[in-house]
Design a protein around this motif. Structure first.
Motif, short mmCIF file in Angstrom:
data_model
loop_
_atom_site.label_atom_id
_atom_site.label_comp_id
_atom_site.label_asym_id
_atom_site.label_seq_id
_atom_site.Cartn_x
_atom_site.Cartn_y
_atom_site.Cartn_z
N TYR A 124 0.93 -1.03 0.02
CA TYR A 124 0.10 0.11 -0.05
C TYR A 124 0.98 1.13 0.28
O TYR A 124 0.41 2.43 -0.43
CB TYR A 124 -0.73 0.15 1.07
CG TYR A 124 -2.05 -0.95 0.94
CD1 TYR A 124 -3.10 -0.83 0.20
CD2 TYR A 124 -2.28 -2.15 1.77
CE1 TYR A 124 -4.12 -1.57 -0.12
CE2 TYR A 124 -3.22 -2.98 1.71
CZ TYR A 124 -4.15 -2.84 0.87
OH TYR A 124 -5.14 -3.74 0.53
N ALA A 125 1.97 1.18 0.48
CA ALA A 125 2.85 2.56 0.55
C ALA A 125 3.44 2.76 -0.92
O ALA A 125 3.91 3.75 -1.06
CB ALA A 125 3.88 2.39 1.62
N THR A 126 3.89 1.86 -1.60
CA THR A 126 4.30 1.94 -2.92
C THR A 126 3.25 1.78 -4.06
O THR A 126 3.62 2.07 -5.26
CB THR A 126 5.43 0.62 -2.88
OG1 THR A 126 4.89 -0.56 -3.28
CG2 THR A 126 6.71 0.72 -2.19
N GLU A 127 1.98 1.01 -3.54
CA GLU A 127 1.25 0.89 -4.66
C GLU A 127 1.67 0.07 -5.72
O GLU A 127 1.02 0.22 -7.02
CB GLU A 127 0.57 2.34 -5.08
CG GLU A 127 -0.12 3.03 -3.89
CD GLU A 127 -0.72 4.26 -4.05
OE1 GLU A 127 -0.39 4.89 -5.05
OE2 GLU A 127 -1.96 4.50 -3.40
N SER B 146 5.69 5.58 2.87
CA SER B 146 5.85 5.68 1.51
C SER B 146 7.12 6.60 1.33
O SER B 146 7.52 7.39 1.98
CB SER B 146 4.42 6.58 0.94
OG SER B 146 4.62 7.85 1.47
N ARG B 147 7.52 6.18 0.03
CA ARG B 147 8.93 6.95 -0.12
C ARG B 147 8.89 8.61 -0.29
O ARG B 147 9.84 9.25 0.15
CB ARG B 147 9.63 6.62 -1.61
CG ARG B 147 8.62 6.93 -2.81
CD ARG B 147 9.25 6.29 -4.04
NE ARG B 147 8.10 6.82 -5.17
CZ ARG B 147 7.17 5.70 -5.49
NH1 ARG B 147 7.19 4.57 -4.90
NH2 ARG B 147 6.40 5.84 -6.47
N ARG C 279 0.52 13.64 0.05
CA ARG C 279 1.43 12.93 -0.15
C ARG C 279 2.07 12.57 -1.39
O ARG C 279 3.29 12.95 -1.64
CB ARG C 279 1.13 11.44 0.64
CG ARG C 279 2.03 10.33 0.60
CD ARG C 279 2.21 9.54 -0.63
NE ARG C 279 0.79 9.31 -1.33
CZ ARG C 279 0.64 8.65 -2.50
NH1 ARG C 279 1.80 8.51 -3.26
NH2 ARG C 279 -0.32 8.66 -3.08
N TYR D 211 -4.12 12.15 1.04
CA TYR D 211 -3.53 11.00 0.15
C TYR D 211 -2.88 11.68 -1.03
O TYR D 211 -1.91 11.26 -1.60
CB TYR D 211 -4.51 10.35 -0.31
CG TYR D 211 -4.43 9.14 -1.37
CD1 TYR D 211 -3.66 8.02 -0.94
CD2 TYR D 211 -4.58 9.38 -2.72
CE1 TYR D 211 -3.61 6.88 -1.97
CE2 TYR D 211 -4.33 8.44 -3.66
CZ TYR D 211 -3.62 7.33 -3.18
OH TYR D 211 -3.43 6.30 -4.26
N MET E 222 -2.33 3.85 2.52
CA MET E 222 -1.00 4.93 2.09
C MET E 222 -0.59 5.52 3.55
O MET E 222 -1.34 5.99 4.19
CB MET E 222 -1.48 5.92 1.14
CG MET E 222 -0.39 6.72 0.75
SD MET E 222 1.18 5.92 0.13
CE MET E 222 0.55 5.17 -1.47
N SER E 223 0.68 5.46 3.85
CA SER E 223 1.07 5.92 4.90
C SER E 223 2.27 6.63 4.92
O SER E 223 3.09 7.06 4.03
CB SER E 223 1.42 4.63 5.72
OG SER E 223 2.30 3.97 5.33
#
Ligand code: CA
Ligand code: CA
Ligand code: CA
Ligand code: MG
Ligand code: MG
Ligand code: MG
Ligand code: MG
Lengths: 734, 734
Positions: free
Chosen positions: A660-663, B324-325, B263, B260, B320-321
């Motif tokens: 979910y963080a990189t999708e 994430s990069r 980010r 979202y 999503m968090s």
């Protein structure tokens, strides 16, 4: 502060039931040196401390499970048991006083109360709504009593023996033979309870009843328990604890009610066995049936997923696990009495606590001193039936994948009509689920925490399971008595490092229909995870209607078929569980394959099945006719076929991932490009599997000749295929 | 091995975009000394190594997101960016060669390809289906190019500048002004891309376009983007990066599209800002609008739950968090440029990696050297609108509970019709959920990974949110243009240690209807967790139909009302989202209260609402008219009322626990015995709350006078109540 003023006239010094003088002395000298044991002592102290601060609360029984009086009496026996141990380990008299005062309060109340006011049990208790819970109380309380027995003055001891414990033991035995004299987990608790208090009081009559049962007819008006289980098994001649061991377990330690109830039953089996080992060593209880009680602990461990949760076959609430107090006791005991198997230490370590007795100390020392290796889970078949000849469950494990197929006995009152059903897990959890029971154990909102009516109308029915439903009816017409007359028939079980196979037959679930399911877990170089092959063959009259459900866990992603969704939902039927299913969408299947992909736990999963002309598929949702929202709204896929003799051939893939963080999704499509039935007959099933890469594999299986030496030859669209032995799995291209 | 052969004629030595000569030298001398940095270098090496082993793959563009060519080009730019940094840190020429060869392959392909074949975007890219992704490529690739710029021979550099980068930059700017000249996250990427490559090449024209926008009219045929967002904002006179900062963020750093998209947008904002800080320090970009870019990072952190996941308001995929990069870059940058706030280190530590630049090195050193304290989350109101006057979101935090209420602007094309909606979390996760978007980002099975049609027909509609639906229609009749004209109106926000209150008004969502919601999180000694009070008042014509949904997360346990279940399910309506709801069960409400209890994450939750005569409740399930199973089958409760001016008064409790291994429920019932509306009018709302213990609390609130000094007096069934200030929360009994 002193303890253990030995005034007993019985020649043995207390404690001598679960704790022993020698063990207590070792515990005392080990304090501060064995971290897991110290921690468990500390936790017990805190738990008892907060109970002691509440004071002595012995309320008049009134509530069902979850209610105040039920939970209070339950908390009391746990607190007393712990206080007893702490009295012995620390010598602090406050613990003994707490137990004594609590017991005197019970002794005062006992003669004043009749049966528990709730009338729903076939065997009503006095403190609790069912004798089962009264027996629980006595199993724990006996241990507490043993710890303070010698400390008590004789007058108090005589009073408690006479006014509380002997009448209590009589209540759960001679006054309720329909509870005490069964072959059933309820009765194991009853036997242990009566036996353990008998051992404490040196009351040989009670110990005899416990070991050998009552010489009493169960009154004729008690025929079934609340779950529809028979009170008296057909041909049952014996009762009591030894008969329980004889009849409850197979030689592999499998318990016919399944692991959820075995977990529950293990505590009285093991705790009474420990007491017998201490006080009646001449009985050799731990060697009984080749050390069966220890084997039973291993059988339980083998029936868990990667989270240590038991397979929820039969009536079972999901989530029950190796973390339960019963297993904390059981695994340490198996370690201590079963040869200090280092493989058990990883489980003990993850349990994070040990029982406060000799076993627990030994286990805690093992964790502290030895290298803790992971328990060596492997593919295993656990036979059912007292002599191991009545079916089995087959567990296939390959890498992170676990598959369970059930072809055991029905499982008595808690059995489900699930012959040849399977469950599939990966290391993250359920992939193909069994519903489990329709019950929220002890949660009062849900019908007092007992079995819900949907447990019968849905959870037990065949359509609630991943197995074949014939003509819309459950196995054995949903009749426990019929189901109990036979078991599934093991046919073949084999495990090599890369191919694990189980195959079993079910000739009796439906009249004039022979069922056989063969499942293989194969390691294929091109795939990320092992692949599951599922060949379900049926020999049946022309025109038979087959429904093969698949309860996949997760969110439906896509199908290669054109499903047409329903804008109004109606229950799929009126009985046999169909009344609880909504048909959300259906498809008349086209082309060669039915494929659906779903998503769960950040992974993709695909089921691919061979289609025959006229096949249909239905996407279902549980929840129709469920006025109290007792059922989870879980999805399913039903593959429907009208046919005579037939073969359902499928493969199940675990593939890819999503973060979910990189999708970023990886490998989100199936790798299967073709799946073909090469041959189907009463004697053989054969499939061919082609991957997107072009690599092709064949799996051929002999359905009726299980000799390793036999040679087989079948003709297929790809020409003649020959092999020897029961199966062949080979790569034929690239 | 050598690097940095400076042949450039521009007077500055590369790298000077994100990396600097000084920074690189510090990184080199720090190697082996800063664990988190070393680990991130190691991970980058492994990632680049496996890409380099694949060789140079520059396929002709063809696929959508999730498909091969899309994912390949995306992997290429990530790999090049990392390789550039590694070249600088290690000096190993293989990294430079890899980038050079890759760029030459792109330079060769670029003139040969036209627009991407997929036609679904309002601004088609060349490498990707939309310019947005082409801009992503350039933002990352510029960084790689900067790292090898001085190493390249002049001929190659001139070739790449002329044949690849300048045409590429023109494509995403002057050739697509409908993409480049917006105030929108898409354009931020475009601006950063063009600006960064301009900085690398010393191409001032590109940098000017990036900072100030194009002096170009957007062709009249581009009016909306694919999400229905306007290409040109009303009265928009400016474009470019500075205008993005001016218009995208409120003074509190809130971004109107929600966290979202914020980010996603933060990366180009921050990376271009870093480049500008290095190369155009005279611009003072990091101090622009009082250090707004750093504030925006804090705003993002404040918009997360206990798992670090962003609140899914507007179009947002859940999960999503902070991991994430984009946030890995953002948080380290906020640490480095924003005064080394130690509160950020706990987040950096849990991210487990840092960006490979000056910020990352500094952050990694902070984690290594300093005590890592938890980020101090607290109740905060984040204003919306460029000048902070267009609504807000209110975040209440008390112990482990987090409540978010949205009364901000609509959020442009990605906004939802959710005025005065709320979300509730405890430390385990969602308690009352917002659906989020109907989309599986990048998952090709689901319509190519883009927005699903159910995003419009369900996820954006008012009934999909925990807010009041009037006469079965969405706010602003579901029209983005109308919704964009106004925002919610903040009324009151206050946080003391034990009482946190937010109140806001919505006067325009429905004609002739004034809405005001007041939510309080109060710490009550008798309860395990803070209690949520919810007072939703509406001033509306007699005969208005109100639906107030509550999307509770978990399994329905019980209600005090008699629900009657439907044996056939039909969609609840034909539009405004109702077409996606099944009514599973309904009740005509009796007595004083509607109470439902649900179970999730081993906890119980109860919602208690005051009933008026004629009220109804409906238990709903999402999933009607959903032919492709795009929607989750989540439950909801709708409280329905026909009335004029009215008050919906509710409280939400988190209580008790359940453990699957002990099967012991604790505190499984609500503690609320009475909830009464003491007063409701256009000016005041007042409730009284009585617990099972007898303790009684009053909450009184002034709806129209927010002066702290005002004195209020209302008459109630309990007599006159007086207080001063906006609200009073007091204990009145026991
Ligand atoms: Ca029948
Ligand atoms: Ca039947
Ligand atoms: Ca509308
Ligand atoms: Mg039973
Ligand atoms: Mg079952
Ligand atoms: Mg958009
Ligand atoms: Mg929303």
């Amino acid at each position: 502060v002193s303890c253990a003023k030995n005034e007993a006239g019985n020649g043995l010094q207390h404690p001598n039931l679960i704790l022993t003088a020698q063990g207590v002395s070792l515990m005392r000298s080990s304090l501060g040196k064995v971290p897991l044991f110290d921690q468990s002592v500390e936790e017990a102290k805190q738990a008892v401390q907060s109970e002691m601060e509440l004071g002595i609360e012995v309320p008049i029984p009134k509530d069902l499970a979850g209610g105040y009086t039920h939970e209070r009496h339950k908390a009391n026996y746990f607190a007393m048991q712990k206080a007893g141990v702490l009295f012995q380990i620390t010598g602090e008299e406050k613990y003994a006083i707490y137990i004594r005062d609590m017991l005197l309060a019970y002794a005062e109340m006992w003669p004043t109360i009749g049966k528990h006011p709730a009338e729903r049990s076939y065997a009503r208790g006095k403190l609790f709504w069912q004798c089962l819970n009264d027996a629980n109380w006595l199993v724990y309380t006996s241990q507490a009593y043993d710890c303070i027995y010698d400390w008590l003055d004789e007058e108090t001891r005589i009073k408690l023996n006479k006014e509380l414990f002997r009448p209590y033991a009589e209540y759960v035995s001679v006054e309720n033979p329909q509870f005490f004299n069964r072959i059933h987990n309820h009765s194991t608790w009853g036997n242990a309870a009566v036996g353990m208090i008998g051992l404490v009081m040196n009351d040989e009559e009670l110990v005899d009843w416990a070991l050998y049962g009552l010489d009493l007819e169960v009154p004729g008006d008690f025929v079934k328990d609340n779950d529809g289980g028979a009170i008296q098994l057909e041909g049952q001649k014996e009762a009591g604890f030894l008969a329980q061991i004889d009849h409850s377990f197979s030689p592999d330690g499998y318990y016919t009610e399944g692991p959820y109830y075995q977990r529950y039953a293990m505590y009285p089996f093991l705790i009474f066995a420990q007491a017998l080992a201490n006080k009646k060593p001449e009985l050799g209880i731990l060697n009984y049936r080749n050390g069966l009680l220890t084997k039973a602990v291993y059988a339980l461990i083998n029936q868990t997923n990667a989270q240590g949760e038991f397979f929820p076959i039969n009536d079972a609430q999901k989530g029950m696990s190796l973390a339960s107090r019963e297993l904390v006791n059981a695994v340490s005991m198996a370690y201590h009495y079963g040869g200090q198997d280092a493989g058990l230490l990883s489980i003990i370590k993850s349990q994070g606590r040990v029982p406060l007795n000799d076993s627990g100390l030994d286990a805690a020392k093992g964790v502290a001193d030895q290298e803790v290796v992971k328990f060596p889970y492997k593919s295993i078949e656990l036979r059912d039936g007292a002599d191991g000849t009545e079916g089995a469950i087959g567990i296939l494990r390959s890498k992170s994948l676990t598959l369970v197929m059930k072809y055991a006995k029905h499982g008595m009152g808690h059995g489900h009509f699930d012959r040849l059903g399977f469950l599939l897990y990966d290391e993250k959890g359920e992939v193909i689920q069994d519903y489990g029971s329709a019950r929220w154990v002890n949660i009062e909102h849900k019908d007092g925490g007992g079995y819900l009516k949907e447990n019968h109308s849905w959870a037990k029915e065949t359509i609630a399971h991943n197995t074949l439903v014939v003509n819309k009816d459950s196995h054995f017409d949903g009749k426990v008595d019929e189901a109990e007359k036979s078991s599934g028939v093991p046919y073949f079980f084999s495990a090599t490092p890369s191919v694990h196979v189980v195959s079993a037959k079910e000739p009796k679930a439906y009249k004039d229909v022979e069922l056989q399911r063969t499942m293989a877990v194969v390691d294929i170089a091109e795939l990320e995870h092992p692949l599951v092959i599922d060949l379900f063959s049926a020999q049946a009259p022309v025109g038979t209607r087959f429904d093969l459900p698949l309860y996949y866990k997760g969110e439906f992603m896509a199908s290669n078929q054109q499903f047409s969704a329903n804008n109004n939902l109606a229950p799929m039927g009126e009985e046999s569980g169909y009344q609880h299913l909504w048909a959300e969408s259906q498809a008349k299947l086209k082309n060669d394959l039915l494929q659906i992909t779903w998503f769960n736990n950040q992974r993709f999963y695909t089921a691919t099945s061979v289609i025959e002309d006229g096949d249909e598929a239905i996407l279902t949702r549980i929840g129709a006719n469920d006025p109290n929202f007792n059922l989870r709204r879980d999805p399913g896929l039903i593959h429907r076929r009208k046919s005579g003799n037939t073969l359902f051939a499928s493969v199940y893939e675990i593939h890819g991932s999503y973060d979910y963080a990189t999708e970023r999704p990886l490998n989100l499509f199936s790798s299967i490009s073709h799946l073909t039935v090469l041959h189907q007959s009463a004697d053989y099933a054969a499939i061919e599997l082609t991957l997107e890469s072009g690599a092709t594999y064949q799996f051929t299986f002999s359905l009726n000749d299980d000799s390793k030496a036999s040679n087989h030859s079948i003709s297929t669209s790809k020409g003649k295929i020959e092999w020897s032995g029961v199966y062949q799995f080979i790569k034929t291209e690239k």
